[in-house]
Design an enzyme around this catalytic site. Sequence first.
Site, PDB file in Angstrom:
ATOM      1  N   GLY A 297     -36.759  24.690  89.476  1.00  0.00           N
ATOM      2  CA  GLY A 297     -37.557  25.736  89.836  1.00  0.00           C
ATOM      3  C   GLY A 297     -37.199  26.573  88.989  1.00  0.00           C
ATOM      4  CB  CYS A 298     -35.807  30.586  88.463  1.00  0.00           C
ATOM      5  SG  CYS A 298     -35.204  31.722  87.812  1.00  0.00           S
ATOM      6  CG  PHE A 299     -33.917  29.644  83.867  1.00  0.00           C
ATOM      7  CD1 PHE A 299     -33.810  31.115  83.749  1.00  0.00           C
ATOM      8  CD2 PHE A 299     -33.903  29.059  82.391  1.00  0.00           C
ATOM      9  CE1 PHE A 299     -34.684  31.777  83.271  1.00  0.00           C
ATOM     10  CE2 PHE A 299     -34.916  29.899  81.390  1.00  0.00           C
ATOM     11  CZ  PHE A 299     -34.883  31.306  82.015  1.00  0.00           C
TER      12      PHE A 299
ATOM     13  CB  CYS B 181     -32.751  29.724  91.339  1.00  0.00           C
ATOM     14  SG  CYS B 181     -33.607  30.987  91.834  1.00  0.00           S
TER      15      CYS B 181
ATOM     16  CE1 TYR C 146     -38.254  35.297  90.943  1.00  0.00           C
ATOM     17  CE2 TYR C 146     -35.996  34.429  91.206  1.00  0.00           C
ATOM     18  CZ  TYR C 146     -36.755  33.738  91.137  1.00  0.00           C
ATOM     19  OH  TYR C 146     -37.078  32.756  90.885  1.00  0.00           O
TER      20      TYR C 146
END
Length: 175
Positions: free
Chosen positions: A9-11, A13, A153
Amino acid sequence: MEIASFANGCFWCTEAVFQRLNGVSNVVSGFTGGKIKHPPYREVVMGRTGHAEAIQLEFDPNIIGYEILLQVFFATHDPTSLNKQGYDVGEQYRSEIFYHNEFQKKTADSVINQLNTEVYNNKIVTKLSPASPFYEAEIEHQDFYNLHQENRYCEYIIDPKLETLRSKFKPYLKQ
Protein backbone atom coordinates in the site's frame (compact mmCIF):
# COMPACT_ATOMS: atom_id res chain seq x y z
CA MET A 1 22.93 -5.58 8.75
CA GLU A 2 20.64 -7.02 6.11
CA ILE A 3 18.19 -5.43 3.69
CA ALA A 4 14.46 -6.08 3.32
CA SER A 5 12.04 -4.57 0.80
CA PHE A 6 8.25 -4.53 1.13
CA ALA A 7 5.30 -3.05 -0.74
CA ASN A 8 1.91 -3.10 0.96
CA GLY A 9 0.00 0.00 0.00
CA CYS A 10 1.07 3.57 0.62
CA PHE A 11 4.74 3.80 1.53
CA TRP A 12 3.99 6.40 4.21
CA CYS A 13 2.10 3.69 6.11
CA THR A 14 4.71 1.01 5.65
CA GLU A 15 7.56 3.34 6.60
CA ALA A 16 5.79 4.45 9.80
CA VAL A 17 5.22 0.85 10.89
CA PHE A 18 8.74 -0.46 10.31
CA GLN A 19 10.46 2.62 11.78
CA ARG A 20 9.12 1.59 15.18
CA LEU A 21 10.71 -1.86 15.28
CA ASN A 22 13.79 -2.51 17.38
CA GLY A 23 16.65 -3.68 15.17
CA VAL A 24 15.33 -1.83 12.11
CA SER A 25 17.15 1.23 10.81
CA ASN A 26 17.32 3.41 7.75
CA VAL A 27 13.76 2.91 6.49
CA VAL A 28 13.43 4.57 3.09
CA SER A 29 10.27 5.18 1.06
CA GLY A 30 10.55 4.64 -2.68
CA PHE A 31 9.60 2.64 -5.72
CA THR A 32 10.56 -0.78 -7.04
CA GLY A 33 9.39 -3.47 -9.40
CA GLY A 34 8.75 -1.22 -12.38
CA LYS A 35 9.81 -0.64 -15.96
CA ILE A 36 11.75 2.64 -15.98
CA LYS A 37 14.74 4.06 -14.11
CA HIS A 38 14.27 6.81 -11.51
CA PRO A 39 10.49 7.13 -11.74
CA PRO A 40 8.95 10.36 -10.42
CA TYR A 41 6.23 10.07 -7.78
CA ARG A 42 3.49 11.55 -9.95
CA GLU A 43 4.11 8.96 -12.68
CA VAL A 44 4.12 6.07 -10.20
CA VAL A 45 0.89 7.12 -8.46
CA MET A 46 -0.82 7.43 -11.83
CA GLY A 47 0.12 3.79 -12.53
CA ARG A 48 2.31 4.60 -15.54
CA THR A 49 5.57 2.90 -14.53
CA GLY A 50 4.70 -0.52 -13.12
CA HIS A 51 6.44 0.33 -9.84
CA ALA A 52 5.04 -0.33 -6.41
CA GLU A 53 5.23 2.20 -3.62
CA ALA A 54 7.59 0.37 -1.28
CA ILE A 55 10.08 0.67 1.52
CA GLN A 56 13.59 -0.62 1.84
CA LEU A 57 15.08 -1.04 5.27
CA GLU A 58 18.15 -2.27 7.04
CA PHE A 59 17.75 -4.63 9.95
CA ASP A 60 19.97 -6.46 12.39
CA PRO A 61 18.98 -10.16 12.26
CA ASN A 62 20.51 -10.62 15.71
CA ILE A 63 17.86 -8.27 17.11
CA ILE A 64 14.85 -8.92 14.85
CA GLY A 65 14.47 -11.83 12.48
CA TYR A 66 13.19 -11.68 8.93
CA GLU A 67 10.21 -13.87 9.87
CA ILE A 68 9.09 -11.25 12.44
CA LEU A 69 9.38 -8.56 9.76
CA LEU A 70 7.13 -10.68 7.55
CA GLN A 71 4.61 -11.16 10.35
CA VAL A 72 4.48 -7.38 10.85
CA PHE A 73 4.14 -6.90 7.08
CA PHE A 74 1.14 -9.24 6.88
CA ALA A 75 -0.53 -7.97 10.06
CA THR A 76 -0.51 -4.33 8.98
CA HIS A 77 -2.26 -4.59 5.62
CA ASP A 78 -4.74 -6.82 3.79
CA PRO A 79 -2.65 -9.28 1.76
CA THR A 80 -5.81 -10.77 0.21
CA SER A 81 -6.71 -7.51 -1.56
CA LEU A 82 -5.38 -7.29 -5.11
CA ASN A 83 -3.88 -3.91 -6.01
CA LYS A 84 -5.80 -2.07 -3.31
CA GLN A 85 -5.20 -1.01 0.29
CA GLY A 86 -7.92 1.11 1.84
CA TYR A 87 -8.49 4.19 -0.31
CA ASP A 88 -5.38 3.55 -2.38
CA VAL A 89 -6.19 1.66 -5.57
CA GLY A 90 -3.93 0.53 -8.40
CA GLU A 91 -1.01 -1.75 -9.17
CA GLN A 92 1.30 0.77 -7.46
CA TYR A 93 -0.36 -0.17 -4.13
CA ARG A 94 0.03 -3.92 -4.55
CA SER A 95 1.19 -6.29 -1.85
CA GLU A 96 4.65 -7.58 -2.76
CA ILE A 97 7.73 -8.91 -1.03
CA PHE A 98 11.01 -8.27 -2.83
CA TYR A 99 13.46 -10.87 -1.54
CA HIS A 100 17.20 -10.24 -1.47
CA ASN A 101 18.41 -13.81 -1.06
CA GLU A 102 17.24 -17.41 -1.07
CA PHE A 103 16.66 -17.43 2.70
CA GLN A 104 14.23 -14.52 2.43
CA LYS A 105 12.42 -16.22 -0.46
CA LYS A 106 12.04 -19.52 1.42
CA THR A 107 10.98 -17.78 4.62
CA ALA A 108 8.36 -15.70 2.79
CA ASP A 109 7.03 -18.81 1.01
CA SER A 110 6.75 -20.61 4.33
CA VAL A 111 4.98 -17.71 6.08
CA ILE A 112 2.54 -17.28 3.17
CA ASN A 113 1.70 -21.00 3.19
CA GLN A 114 1.17 -20.96 6.95
CA LEU A 115 -1.06 -17.87 6.84
CA ASN A 116 -3.09 -19.25 3.92
CA THR A 117 -3.70 -22.42 5.92
CA GLU A 118 -4.21 -21.03 9.42
CA VAL A 119 -5.32 -17.39 9.23
CA TYR A 120 -6.94 -16.13 6.04
CA ASN A 121 -10.20 -17.30 4.51
CA ASN A 122 -9.31 -15.64 1.20
CA LYS A 123 -6.07 -16.54 -0.56
CA ILE A 124 -3.10 -14.23 -0.06
CA VAL A 125 -2.35 -12.37 -3.31
CA THR A 126 1.00 -10.96 -2.15
CA LYS A 127 3.56 -11.32 -4.93
CA LEU A 128 6.97 -12.72 -4.14
CA SER A 129 9.66 -11.32 -6.45
CA PRO A 130 13.42 -11.01 -6.56
CA ALA A 131 14.60 -7.58 -5.45
CA SER A 132 14.90 -5.14 -8.31
CA PRO A 133 16.40 -1.64 -8.37
CA PHE A 134 14.97 0.51 -5.59
CA TYR A 135 14.52 4.21 -6.23
CA GLU A 136 14.24 6.56 -3.28
CA ALA A 137 11.15 8.78 -3.35
CA GLU A 138 11.42 12.54 -3.19
CA ILE A 139 12.40 14.07 0.18
CA GLU A 140 8.85 15.17 1.01
CA HIS A 141 7.83 11.49 1.17
CA GLN A 142 10.55 10.50 3.65
CA ASP A 143 9.62 10.23 7.33
CA PHE A 144 6.16 11.47 6.36
CA TYR A 145 4.13 10.22 9.32
CA ASN A 146 6.60 11.49 11.92
CA LEU A 147 6.51 14.94 10.34
CA HIS A 148 2.76 15.10 9.61
CA GLN A 149 0.89 13.12 12.29
CA GLU A 150 -1.96 15.66 12.24
CA ASN A 151 -2.61 14.96 8.54
CA ARG A 152 -6.06 13.33 8.09
CA TYR A 153 -4.60 10.47 6.04
CA CYS A 154 -2.20 9.73 8.87
CA GLU A 155 -4.99 9.80 11.46
CA TYR A 156 -7.38 7.58 9.50
CA ILE A 157 -5.03 5.18 7.73
CA ILE A 158 -1.67 5.05 9.53
CA ASP A 159 -2.75 5.38 13.17
CA PRO A 160 -4.80 2.13 13.08
CA LYS A 161 -1.81 0.27 11.61
CA LEU A 162 0.37 1.56 14.44
CA GLU A 163 -2.23 0.46 16.96
CA THR A 164 -2.12 -3.05 15.45
CA LEU A 165 1.66 -2.93 15.71
CA ARG A 166 1.54 -1.89 19.39
CA SER A 167 -1.04 -4.52 20.30
CA LYS A 168 0.48 -7.51 18.44
CA PHE A 169 4.22 -6.79 18.41
CA LYS A 170 4.93 -4.88 21.62
CA PRO A 171 8.07 -6.91 22.52
CA TYR A 172 9.66 -5.84 19.21
CA LEU A 173 9.05 -2.10 19.50
CA LYS A 174 11.72 0.52 20.13
CA GLN A 175 11.57 2.06 23.59
